[in-house]
Motif scaffolding. Structure first.
Motif, short mmCIF file in Angstrom:
data_model
loop_
_atom_site.label_atom_id
_atom_site.label_comp_id
_atom_site.label_asym_id
_atom_site.label_seq_id
_atom_site.Cartn_x
_atom_site.Cartn_y
_atom_site.Cartn_z
N ASN A 77 -10.21 -4.64 -12.42
CA ASN A 77 -11.02 -5.45 -11.52
C ASN A 77 -10.16 -6.41 -10.70
OD1 ASN A 77 -13.88 -6.39 -10.84
ND2 ASN A 77 -12.92 -8.30 -11.48
N ASP A 78 -9.10 -6.94 -11.28
CA ASP A 78 -8.29 -7.95 -10.61
C ASP A 78 -7.74 -7.47 -9.27
OD1 ASP A 78 -8.79 -9.50 -12.83
OD2 ASP A 78 -6.80 -9.22 -13.70
N CYS A 79 -7.37 -6.21 -9.18
CA CYS A 79 -6.80 -5.67 -7.95
C CYS A 79 -7.76 -4.78 -7.17
CB CYS A 79 -5.53 -4.87 -8.25
SG CYS A 79 -4.21 -5.88 -8.95
N HIS A 80 -8.62 -4.07 -7.88
CA HIS A 80 -9.46 -3.07 -7.23
C HIS A 80 -10.85 -3.58 -6.86
CE1 HIS A 80 -6.69 0.32 -7.44
NE2 HIS A 80 -6.32 -0.17 -8.61
N THR A 81 -11.10 -4.88 -7.01
CA THR A 81 -12.36 -5.49 -6.58
C THR A 81 -12.00 -6.69 -5.72
OG1 THR A 81 -13.41 -4.84 -8.65
CG2 THR A 81 -14.56 -6.49 -7.34
N ASN A 82 -12.58 -6.78 -4.54
CA ASN A 82 -12.24 -7.87 -3.63
C ASN A 82 -13.49 -8.54 -3.09
OD1 ASN A 82 -10.85 -9.57 -1.95
ND2 ASN A 82 -10.55 -8.06 -0.34
N PRO A 83 -13.72 -9.80 -3.46
CA PRO A 83 -13.00 -10.59 -4.45
C PRO A 83 -13.38 -10.14 -5.86
CG PRO A 83 -14.83 -11.88 -3.60
CD PRO A 83 -14.82 -10.57 -2.83
N PRO A 84 -12.52 -10.39 -6.83
CA PRO A 84 -12.77 -9.88 -8.19
C PRO A 84 -13.96 -10.50 -8.91
CG PRO A 84 -10.61 -10.96 -8.05
CD PRO A 84 -11.21 -11.02 -6.70
N HIS A 104 -17.57 -3.88 -7.24
CA HIS A 104 -16.84 -3.45 -8.43
C HIS A 104 -16.00 -2.19 -8.16
CE1 HIS A 104 -15.84 -3.17 -12.62
NE2 HIS A 104 -16.44 -2.01 -12.76
N LEU A 105 -14.70 -2.36 -8.20
CA LEU A 105 -13.68 -1.32 -8.09
C LEU A 105 -13.69 -0.59 -6.75
CD1 LEU A 105 -13.80 0.05 -11.74
CD2 LEU A 105 -12.34 -1.74 -10.79
N ALA A 106 -14.21 -1.25 -5.69
CA ALA A 106 -14.25 -0.65 -4.36
C ALA A 106 -12.99 -0.93 -3.55
CB ALA A 106 -15.48 -1.15 -3.60
N GLY A 107 -11.98 -1.54 -4.17
CA GLY A 107 -10.71 -1.77 -3.49
C GLY A 107 -10.78 -2.87 -2.46
N GLY A 108 -9.74 -2.90 -1.60
CA GLY A 108 -9.72 -3.84 -0.50
C GLY A 108 -8.86 -5.06 -0.69
N THR A 109 -8.17 -5.19 -1.82
CA THR A 109 -7.28 -6.33 -2.01
C THR A 109 -5.96 -6.04 -1.31
OG1 THR A 109 -8.30 -6.85 -4.13
CG2 THR A 109 -6.12 -7.80 -3.71
N PHE A 111 -2.07 -6.54 -0.49
CA PHE A 111 -0.82 -6.97 -1.12
C PHE A 111 0.32 -7.02 -0.10
CE2 PHE A 111 -3.36 -5.20 -4.53
CZ PHE A 111 -3.27 -6.18 -5.49
N GLY A 112 -0.03 -7.05 1.16
CA GLY A 112 0.96 -7.10 2.21
C GLY A 112 0.67 -6.06 3.27
N PRO A 113 1.56 -5.99 4.26
CA PRO A 113 1.33 -5.03 5.34
C PRO A 113 1.24 -3.59 4.80
CG PRO A 113 3.23 -6.44 5.80
CD PRO A 113 2.80 -6.72 4.41
N ASN A 114 0.19 -2.92 5.21
CA ASN A 114 0.00 -1.51 4.85
C ASN A 114 -0.13 -1.26 3.35
OD1 ASN A 114 0.28 -0.80 7.61
ND2 ASN A 114 2.50 -0.92 7.35
N LEU A 115 -0.52 -2.27 2.59
CA LEU A 115 -0.65 -2.10 1.14
C LEU A 115 -1.95 -2.75 0.68
CD1 LEU A 115 0.80 -0.88 -1.26
CD2 LEU A 115 2.02 -3.02 -1.55
N VAL A 116 -2.98 -1.92 0.52
CA VAL A 116 -4.31 -2.38 0.13
C VAL A 116 -4.76 -1.54 -1.06
CG1 VAL A 116 -6.71 -2.62 0.89
CG2 VAL A 116 -4.85 -3.04 2.50
N SER A 117 -5.33 -2.20 -2.05
CA SER A 117 -5.79 -1.46 -3.23
C SER A 117 -6.89 -0.48 -2.84
CB SER A 117 -6.29 -2.41 -4.31
OG SER A 117 -7.44 -3.11 -3.88
N PRO A 118 -6.82 0.74 -3.40
CA PRO A 118 -7.82 1.75 -3.04
C PRO A 118 -9.15 1.58 -3.77
CG PRO A 118 -6.22 2.70 -4.53
CD PRO A 118 -5.76 1.29 -4.23
N ASN A 119 -10.14 2.21 -3.21
CA ASN A 119 -11.47 2.28 -3.77
C ASN A 119 -11.43 3.31 -4.91
OD1 ASN A 119 -14.20 2.76 -4.28
ND2 ASN A 119 -14.76 2.78 -2.12
N LEU A 120 -11.80 2.89 -6.11
CA LEU A 120 -11.81 3.79 -7.26
C LEU A 120 -13.18 4.38 -7.53
CD1 LEU A 120 -9.60 1.76 -9.78
CD2 LEU A 120 -8.88 3.51 -8.13
N THR A 121 -14.21 3.93 -6.81
CA THR A 121 -15.57 4.42 -7.07
C THR A 121 -15.69 5.88 -6.64
OG1 THR A 121 -16.54 3.75 -4.93
CG2 THR A 121 -16.49 2.09 -6.71
N PRO A 122 -16.69 6.58 -7.17
CA PRO A 122 -16.85 8.00 -6.84
C PRO A 122 -17.10 8.23 -5.35
CG PRO A 122 -18.25 7.38 -8.69
CD PRO A 122 -17.70 6.12 -8.13
#
Length: 187
Positions: A77-84, A104-109, A111-122
């Motif tokens: 959740n800390d990385c893959h939910t924005n905001p957690p 929940h787990l939809a990504g969007g955090t 971490f810098g240019p071109n680096l965003v946590s992915p959506n883990l949901t189905p």
């Protein structure tokens, strides 16, 4: 008369009880090393799931265990939910913890240019992060980006998670199949 929601809850509870019964009287598995640990972790996983789970056609035991791993151990959740955390429920600000269920787990955090946590949901096919189980396990075991196999994931703590058992990874995957799909970053 029992309501529709009550019947679904009762059916889910019976499935879990039946599954735990199949695991044995203590719910133990040789790979766990601790008697009863599966049953306790599965039950806790269902108690702490921050979203309504869809169990139809899924292995309830693995969903419960996956929820426990994702929500109590893995910190996904800390990385893959924005905001957690939900507004007013950030434990890092001394507030009572409540995950942001709407994202929940939809990504969007970022971490810098071109680096965003992915959506883990189905996705539309019901595949978590759009990955098959084999692709998911490969990502966790090797850290290779599924969209660019020559690139290693730089923020994802895959070196820590790569030592998980195949069963634990299957449980995480099954949990991800059970959560609601959310729009968001899929890459």
């Amino acid at each position: 008369m029992i309501g529709r929601r009550s019947r679904r809850f009762a059916a889910c509870a019976l499935s879990i009880v039946a599954a735990i019964t199949v695991l044995g009287p203590a719910g133990a598995r040789a790979e766990d090393g601790l008697p009863g640990s599966d049953a306790a972790r599965i039950a806790q996983g269902f108690r702490i799931a921050p979203v309504r789970l869809r169990l139809r056609g899924l292995d309830a035991v693995l969903v419960g265990l996956g929820s426990y791993i994702v929500n109590a151990q893995g910190g996904c959740n800390d990385c893959h939910t924005n905001p957690p955390y939900a507004p007013g429920h950030n434990p890092f600000q001394g507030q009572p913890k409540q995950f942001n269920a709407a994202r929940h787990l939809a990504g969007g955090t970022s971490f810098g240019p071109n680096l965003v946590s992915p959506n883990l949901t189905p996705d539309g096919r019901g595949l978590p992060a759009g990955l098959t189980l084999q692709q998911f396990i490969r990502v966790i075991r090797t850290g290779h980006d599924p969209d660019n196999p020559n690139r290693l994931l730089q923020v994802m703590p895959w070196p820590v998670y790569q030592g998980m058992t195949d069963r634990d990874l299957r449980a995480i995957y099954e949990y991800l199949r059970a959560i609601p799909s959310r729009p968001g970053n899929r890459s």
